[in-house]
Write an enzyme that holds these catalytic residues in place. Structure first.
Site, short mmCIF file in Angstrom:
data_model
loop_
_atom_site.label_atom_id
_atom_site.label_comp_id
_atom_site.label_asym_id
_atom_site.label_seq_id
_atom_site.Cartn_x
_atom_site.Cartn_y
_atom_site.Cartn_z
N THR A 69 -27.63 -27.51 12.14
CA THR A 69 -26.66 -27.43 13.24
C THR A 69 -26.79 -26.03 13.87
OG1 THR A 69 -24.94 -26.87 11.62
CG2 THR A 69 -25.06 -29.16 12.36
N LYS A 97 -28.72 -27.19 4.50
CA LYS A 97 -28.23 -26.73 5.79
C LYS A 97 -26.90 -26.04 5.59
CE LYS A 97 -25.19 -28.02 8.66
NZ LYS A 97 -24.05 -27.15 8.62
N THR A 108 -19.56 -25.38 3.85
CA THR A 108 -20.09 -26.34 4.80
C THR A 108 -21.60 -26.42 4.59
OG1 THR A 108 -18.41 -25.63 6.36
CG2 THR A 108 -20.10 -27.05 7.21
N GLU A 194 -24.57 -17.42 10.23
CA GLU A 194 -24.39 -17.13 11.65
C GLU A 194 -24.27 -15.64 11.90
OE1 GLU A 194 -22.11 -21.35 12.60
OE2 GLU A 194 -20.95 -19.53 12.26
N ASN A 338 -18.71 -18.26 16.90
CA ASN A 338 -17.53 -19.00 16.49
C ASN A 338 -16.42 -19.00 17.53
OD1 ASN A 338 -17.80 -20.05 13.54
ND2 ASN A 338 -18.83 -18.06 13.57
N SER A 343 -17.62 -24.86 22.88
CA SER A 343 -17.86 -24.80 24.34
C SER A 343 -19.35 -24.88 24.64
CB SER A 343 -17.28 -23.52 24.92
OG SER A 343 -17.87 -22.38 24.33
#
Length: 343
Positions: A69, A97, A108, A194, A338, A343
């Site tokens: 993702t 992942k 996650t 991230e 984040n 969006s």
């Protein structure tokens, strides 16, 4: 109402049907995404025949890429399991992942591990590997646990134990290989977090209990002040000792009173706190800053340019327990990712 459960069941039932599985065969669902929104079940069911038609045995790499993702790159690890004589016993291969909302129990993460070895009690083997130092339950990117996580271990049982070795040797060899795969994938998940530019490796030793050792490590890697200092290549070690003291003061006030005289902290080979006081000077500050720069990874790279970690050792001087925790810095890129996630 069982909306989410019903949705997952509908998708699994369709997979079961298209694959023409035996009646007692199980289909295991996994999912990740924005919490609270229903799965696009009709679209997923419609796509299953094409997905099944594209199944192949030659490589795991397409699956590793398909589950990504916000991951920057696919994560896959594989080991050949051997005995003490170097004889090949089998193979263990895993993909993972996960990049954000990462703090085990578990996170996650979607992790799938396959082996050809016929080993009994896979669940116990997996539990040992997941909970080991530096493995999945000892990492944190952003201190947020998830509603969705999976670590699935499946054996084809095609390779049987040779009669020439004992059950113990067979089991121990498998466990060692599984631990290597899990630990490597856990490292990859943190490194691919991230916005991550530094991977912190916190080694806590001399603790009165394993739980306290792990708690101290987590307190450091989850401290926003420590994480941002690392992101800025700023050796602000006062934040480090502050996060340790904050945690110990809450869980063991008696130890906290004695801790200043007991604790010793080392960053990248340099002692920064011992004997109740900081051990700092201008030259050491320069060395620590350069060390942090050297362990930084560029976000512009598609794959990590190195596997360096920013190593911090915390000796509590209060026992024989230890723990290794992996964590990440906190960069503006993480905030951007984040803040605009939907969006």
């Amino acid at each position: 109402r069982n909306g989410g459960v019903d949705d997952a069941s509908a998708v699994c039932d369709q997979v079961h049907s298209v694959l023409k599985l035996d009646a007692d065969a199980k289909v295991f669902p996994s999912s990740t995404g924005v919490i609270g929104w229903r799965l696009p079940v009709s679209n997923m069911i419609a796509a299953i025949p094409e997905a099944v038609a594209n199944l192949q045995r030659s490589s795991f790499s397409k699956a590793a890429s398909a589950i990504m993702t916000t991951d920057a790159y696919p994560k896959a690890r594989s080991v050949t399991v051997v005995n003490q004589s170097g004889e090949t016993l089998g193979r263990i291969t895993g993909i993972a992942k996960g990049a954000g909302m990462i703090e085990p129990n578990m996170a996650t993460m979607l992790v799938y591990i396959l082996t050809d070895m016929d080993v009994p009690d896979l669940q116990s083997h997996l539990a040992q590997s997941v909970n080991g130092n530096g493995s999945f339950n000892s990492v944190s990117v952003d201190s947020d646990q998830s509603t969705s996580d999976t670590i699935l271990l499946i054996s084809s049982s095609q390779v049987k134990k040779p009669e020439s070795i004992s059950e113990r040797v067979w089991s121990d060899a498998f466990q060692a290989g599984l631990k290597e795969v899990c630990t490597s994938l856990a490292h990859d998940v943190v490194r691919n977090g991230e916005g991550v530019e530094h991977v912190m490796k916190i080694s806590v030793i001399g603790a009165p209990s394993e739980a306290l050792a792990k708690g101290v490590g987590k307190a450091v890697v989850n401290s926003p002040l420590c994480k941002t200092a690392v992101a800025g290549n700023d050796p602000n070690v006062g934040r480090l000792i502050g996060s340790v003291g904050d945690y110990v003061g809450k869980v063991d006030p008696d130890l906290a009173k004695r801790l200043p005289a007991l604790i010793k902290i080392n960053v990248g080979g340099e002692t920064v706190f011992k004997g109740g006081e900081f051990d700092l000077d201008g030259d050491k500050e320069v060395k620590l800053t350069q060390y942090m720069i050297d362990t930084k990874q560029s976000l512009a790279e598609r794959f990590p340019p190195h596997e360096k970690t920013l190593d911090i050792t915390i000796d509590l001087g209060s026992g024989n327990y230890r723990s290794v925790i992996l964590g990440a810095d906190l960069t503006t890129e993480y905030v951007h990712a984040n803040a605009g996630y939907r969006s």
